[in-house]
Design an enzyme around this catalytic site. Structure first.
Site, PDB file in Angstrom:
ATOM      1  N   LYS A   3      37.059  40.667  31.506  1.00 31.75           N
ATOM      2  CA  LYS A   3      38.260  41.394  31.074  1.00 31.75           C
ATOM      3  C   LYS A   3      38.098  41.814  29.609  1.00 31.75           C
ATOM      4  O   LYS A   3      37.447  41.093  28.835  1.00 31.75           O
ATOM      5  CB  LYS A   3      39.469  40.472  31.253  1.00 31.75           C
ATOM      6  N   SER A  53      48.747  36.782  35.619  1.00 34.00           N
ATOM      7  CA  SER A  53      47.904  37.960  35.423  1.00 34.00           C
ATOM      8  C   SER A  53      46.584  37.958  36.181  1.00 34.00           C
ATOM      9  O   SER A  53      45.889  38.968  36.190  1.00 34.00           O
ATOM     10  CB  SER A  53      47.615  38.171  33.931  1.00 34.00           C
ATOM     11  N   SER A 103      47.945  41.484  34.520  1.00 28.19           N
ATOM     12  CA  SER A 103      47.248  42.364  33.610  1.00 28.19           C
ATOM     13  C   SER A 103      45.751  42.456  33.879  1.00 28.19           C
ATOM     14  O   SER A 103      45.090  43.345  33.350  1.00 28.19           O
ATOM     15  CB  SER A 103      47.472  41.894  32.178  1.00 28.19           C
TER      16      SER A 103
END
Lengths: 496, 497
Positions: free
Chosen positions: B80, B179, B155
């Site tokens: 990420k 997330s 996210s």
């Protein structure tokens, strides 16, 4: 400057019939003498090239996390114990949020409502007891440098260095109190090894809070003064600020009255100047730092640290006077630095001659350290150790060496690190006690000095000096003066 | 080449370690899939093809020289964009951090690399991980491989989309309030948020420090287990990381479910849970019962306070964590009126997106003098109550199960105008985040959206702190019994042939 003068030792000021009482409190930031920073493994040494002692943690890189340095806790606990504080079994770290370019995370890791210790204090020589409110641990900021043209430069070397901030109650009243407190605090921090407390390196920084009020009335608005980088500046700032506030209160226009603010002391002008007015309490939005678990300080750890505390300077001074018969002045000189006091105690113990040890250390040794004949500037760097000095004192006491020769040997010991006995033999400085030899020199001295002998005979013993001189000269300074004196007297009286 | 893409990480490693040539071929297959698919999926923010090939060649040499391969040897992985890999842009989905390349690597990133994994790219995300659809970003929005008009969740949407589309077998995301679990649910993946403290956070750009959890995403339970093993374990750089050894992968077949008691909280099946999601989750529970588990109703009475509590705690921490983004040292700078404070304000005004500003303001407010106890203090007390809810429930049961997300993947743009509706997407995941418990979303089936599209549904399994093994064993059992998670989106399947 103000025409106001304090009324007597109490430092109460009479103005227009009102007796004004100053109230003073001190906040001191002291840098802990850890090898590495508070929350990262960076080494820190003052004066290094900018931004060379940094890592992802102390530059606040996104994602980096603080790692508590256990050594900082240990030193902080020691300082607290030496100051008589209560060490909390559990305390925590908080974030103090504010924006400034020298604080890379834009928050400072500090302790807000649970400091690691509270209470304690210092008894000043005057007898006044200055209470400590608290001491807490926190990280230092970096340095913003604004005087390089259009830009602001930031040096983060100092960012993340461990500090203890100690806050007194407003128990002080005079500039002398402030200086005495700061001197004692600094001494204790150095003695416990918690801090080197070198003011020039910024390791010991002081802010002063001052207010004044009419005697018997409630305390009034306090003003904080910063930028005080020496004890004499602290005193000068107090001497300026107290009358300034009194005159300000005396003004009929309330707009002239002191306000809650931070002022800077302008060393050159000798005045304080307003830096920023506080609109109420600044909002630092403190909250517990989620990156650091609470610090737990077990009772056993506290006791262990307590047992490691050295005897503090005030206690040593008292003991030197009481048990070793030293003067207050000498005791003060010896305890100024812990290393000197330790050196003295070891020498006194080994030689059994505390007074002589004191004389040699305060006269010869400290003078040599401040001079430039030797490289060492502090006692720890000397090649001469307490054992060596005690050996020299032993030779002196046994009459094996005279005072002049001893000083000569001492300076050679300092430069060469060799033992006293060795130098003595090498240089042939042994005192001459041989009766026959001494008698011969004495007879030579007496020859042709009949008038001196007559004076001595007449009772003027001081005149014997005129005979001693030639004997000592003849012996190259090595004749035992006590024996020479005895022999001369005997020879003079025998001649009767 | 393309038959690599179907493999999970364990199988991938087995094949890659047959020889250096195979290892390189595998990495090439992953890079080719990214080249072919990512134009549509938009999972990747930073493409690391060059360094991945280089790393593959180096690993191939070491392998051929006789080195014993690590547990992820030769396996491509997506990271990420809020994870620090030395020298690689870590913009966190923010315009403000455009161009910021950290001078160090995260502990977990280093561990993944040391285990032989090969980072192939950094994935898109909601700015600073604030969001549930990956749309709050200054960059491209990742798409759900099951339906490109829908969100992969957020996210960690980019990481989930990359794994679901089979461009990589493995990815790391971060889970602060759901997330990773919600994107796993939306994309038909396994996504485990470990216990708080199980995995070092050092090198994960902080959002809510007391909640953030580095979390694996994969297409099989054993992959999750393997990746968790690699990244977990004590780390002196993170004082909140447990002083425990890495979690060893379990060996052999999963145990029978007969001895397991599974708590079913009514609060997780109530209003707000879509019909299709509820039915699919209940069907999965029925499957567990069939396998011999006992279903026990449990109460988690403070569940409804979790969302407001979370949005106080997380925003408070974020307001402080994000304070360092001021134009001085990291990323972009706007000069403003030329003063220092002016530069700070202008940089943050221009650099942060709307959602980040909203949360920083919220967090600043709840910490401000006079409101601190009313908001932040009270939220901390509710957090304790939520933790106690779970403690009480776990006196009766071994695990708790419920839907991961109230809905299936929604359409991009659908919820942008209503932040509060977006916040509800986390309703089932934030309680465990606040309590610091391990929780995993596992794919248990599909349900039809209004337009008829079949969309994945995730079941969340929750365990007591540090009991990830319980979750993994039950998940493996369900995986074996039902083939859960074995389906691939048509978009990816096209790449296999």
């Amino acid at each position: 400057m103000s025409p106001l003068r304090p009324d007597g030792d109490d430092w109460i000021f009479e103005a227009s019939g009102t007796r004004w009482v100053p109230v003073i409190g001190l906040e001191v930031h002291a840098q802990l003498a850890t090898r590495t920073k508070f929350l990262c493994p960076c080494a820190y040494e003052a004066g290094a090239q900018p931004n060379t002692q940094v890592c992802p943690v102390c530059t606040g890189q996104p994602g980096a996390l603080p790692q508590l340095n256990a050594e900082a806790i240990k030193l902080a606990v020691r300082a607290a114990l030496a100051l008589g504080c209560d060490v909390a079994p559990r305390s925590k770290f908080d974030r103090k949020n504010y924006f400034y370019c020298d604080i890379p995370k834009n928050y400072q890791i500090t302790q807000y409502d649970q400091p690691y210790c509270t209470g304690g204090g210092i008894r000043l020589a005057s007898g006044r007891f200055v209470r400590l409110n608290r001491i807490h641990l926190e990280e230092d900021a970096g340095k913003a440098i604004h005087d390089r043209g259009d830009v602001t430069l930031v040096d983060l070397n100092r960012a993340g260095v461990p500090l203890i901030e100690s806050v007194t109650e407003a128990d002080l009243q005079t500039p002398e109190d402030a200086a005495a407190y700061l001197t004692a605090l600094r001494e204790i921090l150095i003695y416990t090894g918690a801090s080197s407390a070198d003011m020039e390196k910024g390791e010991f920084r002081c802010d002063v809070n001052i207010s004044v009020h009419p005697e018997g009335e409630e305390w009034r608005t306090k003003v904080e003064i910063k930028n005080l980088n020496s004890f004499s500046n602290v005193q000068a700032a107090i001497r300026y600020e107290v009358p300034r506030q009194i005159l300000a209160w005396e003004s009929p226009d309330p707009a002239d009255h002191p306000v809650q603010e931070t002022r800077l002391y302008d060393v050159a002008a000798g005045v304080t100047r307003s830096m920023r007015k506080k609109e109420g309490e600044a909002d630092y939005r403190y909250f517990p730092d989620p990156d650091l678990p609470p610090i737990l300080v077990p009772a056993a750890f506290i006791e262990r640290q307590r047992s490691l505390l050295p005897e503090l300077p005030a206690a040593r001074r008292e003991r030197y006077q009481r048990d070793l018969g030293l003067s207050e002045y000498d005791a003060g000189v010896l305890t100024l630095q812990r290393a000197v006091a330790d050196f003295f105690e070891a020498t006194a113990r080994l030689s059994g001659q505390p007074k002589e040890a004191c004389n040699w250390i305060t006269n010869e040794l400290l003078r040599a350290l401040s001079g430039d004949e030797i490289e060492a500037t502090c006692i720890d760097e000397l090649r001469l150790k307490p054992f060596d000095l005690s050996e020299l004192l032993g030779l002196l006491a046994a009459g094996k060496v005279g005072g002049g020769a001893a000083r000569q040997i001492f300076s050679l010991m300092l430069t060469s690190g060799r033992a006293a006995g060795e130098i003595l033999v090498d240089l042939g400085l042994e005192q001459i006690d041989d009766e026959e030899q001494l008698s011969e020199w004495c007879r030579e001295a007496l020859a042709g000095r009949a008038s001196v002998a007559a004076e001595v005979r007449a009772g003027n013993l001081k005149a014997i000096g005129a005979l001693m001189g030639p004997v000592m000269a003849a012996s190259g300074g090595k004749a035992n003066p006590t024996r020479v004196r005895e022999l001369l007297l005997r020879l003079i009286h025998d001649a009767d | 080449m393309s038959d690599w893409l179907e493999l999970d990480a364990v199988a991938w490693r087995a094949r890659a370690t047959q020889g250096g040539a195979a290892l390189c071929a595998g990495v090439d297959a992953s890079l080719a899939a990214i080249a072919s698919l990512d134009g549509q999926v938009q999972a990747f923010a930073v493409n690391l093809a060059d360094s991945a090939r280089e790393r593959a060649r180096a690993l191939a040499q070491r392998l051929d020289a006789g080195e014993i391969p690590g547990p992820l040897f030769g396996v491509p992985i997506a990271l990420k964009a809020n994870m620090c890999l030395e020298g690689v842009e870590t913009h966190c989905g923010s315009k403000l951090l455009k161009g910021y390349a950290p001078p160090y690597s995260a502990t977990f990133v280093q561990r993944v690399i040391d285990a032989g994994a090969i980072p192939v790219g950094m994935t898109h995300m909601d700015e600073f991980a604030m969001g549930s659809s990956s749309e709050n970003s200054a960059y491209e929005t990742p798409r759900n491989p099951w339906d490109l008009s829908r969100t992969p969740g957020g996210s960690s949407g980019g990481s989930a989309a990359a794994v679901a589309s089979c461009m990589v077998p493995l990815a790391l995301g971060s889970d602060t309030g759901g997330s990773v679990r919600q994107p796993a649910s939306f994309c038909g993946l396994f996504g485990l948020k470990p216990s708080y403290g199980r995995v070092s956070r050092y090198g994960l750009v902080a959002f809510g420090s007391s909640l953030d959890a580095v979390s694996p995403l994969a297409r099989s339970v054993r992959d999750i287990e393997q990746l968790l093993f690699v990244i977990s374990g004590a780390d002196p750089r993170d004082a909140t990381c447990c002083d425990l050894p890495a979690l060893e992968p379990g060996s052999g077949d999963p145990p029978e479910a007969t001895s397991l008691r599974i708590g079913v909280p009514a609060e997780y099946f109530g209003a707000g849970i879509e019909q299709g999601v509820r039915e699919t989750a209940l069907a999965a529970l029925a499957e567990l019962k069939k396998l011999g588990a006992e279903l026990v109703p449990v109460d988690l009475p403070h569940t409804s306070y979790a969302i407001p509590t979370y949005y106080v705690v997380a925003t408070a921490e974020a307001s402080s964590n994000l304070a360092r983004f001021d134009g001085v040292a990291f990323g972009q700078r706007a000069s403003g009126d030329g003063s220092l404070q002016g530069m700070f304000a202008a940089t943050r005004e221009a650099g942060f997106g709307e959602e980040v500003k909203r949360r920083v303001l919220l967090g600043t407010y709840v910490l401000s003098a006079g409101y601190h106890d009313k908001w932040y203090g009270r939220a901390q007390r509710v957090r304790t109550l939520l933790r106690q809810d779970f403690e009480r429930a776990f006196e009766k049961v071994d695990l708790i199960a419920g839907p991961t997300s109230p809905t299936t993947a929604f359409r991009l743009g659908e919820r942008n105008s209503d932040p509060l509706a977006m916040y509800q997407a986390d309703a089932c995941t934030v309680p465990t985040s606040l309590a610091g418990l391990p929780a995993m979303s596992l794919p248990v089936g599909f349900t039809a959206a209004a337009d008829g599209t079949q969309l994945p549904v995730g079941l969340q399994l929750i365990a007591p702190a540090l009991e990830e093994a319980r979750i993994l064993r039950l998940a493996a059992l369900l995986e074996r019994a039902t083939g859960a998670g074995s389906q691939r989106p048509p978009l990816a399947a096209g790449e296999f042939s």
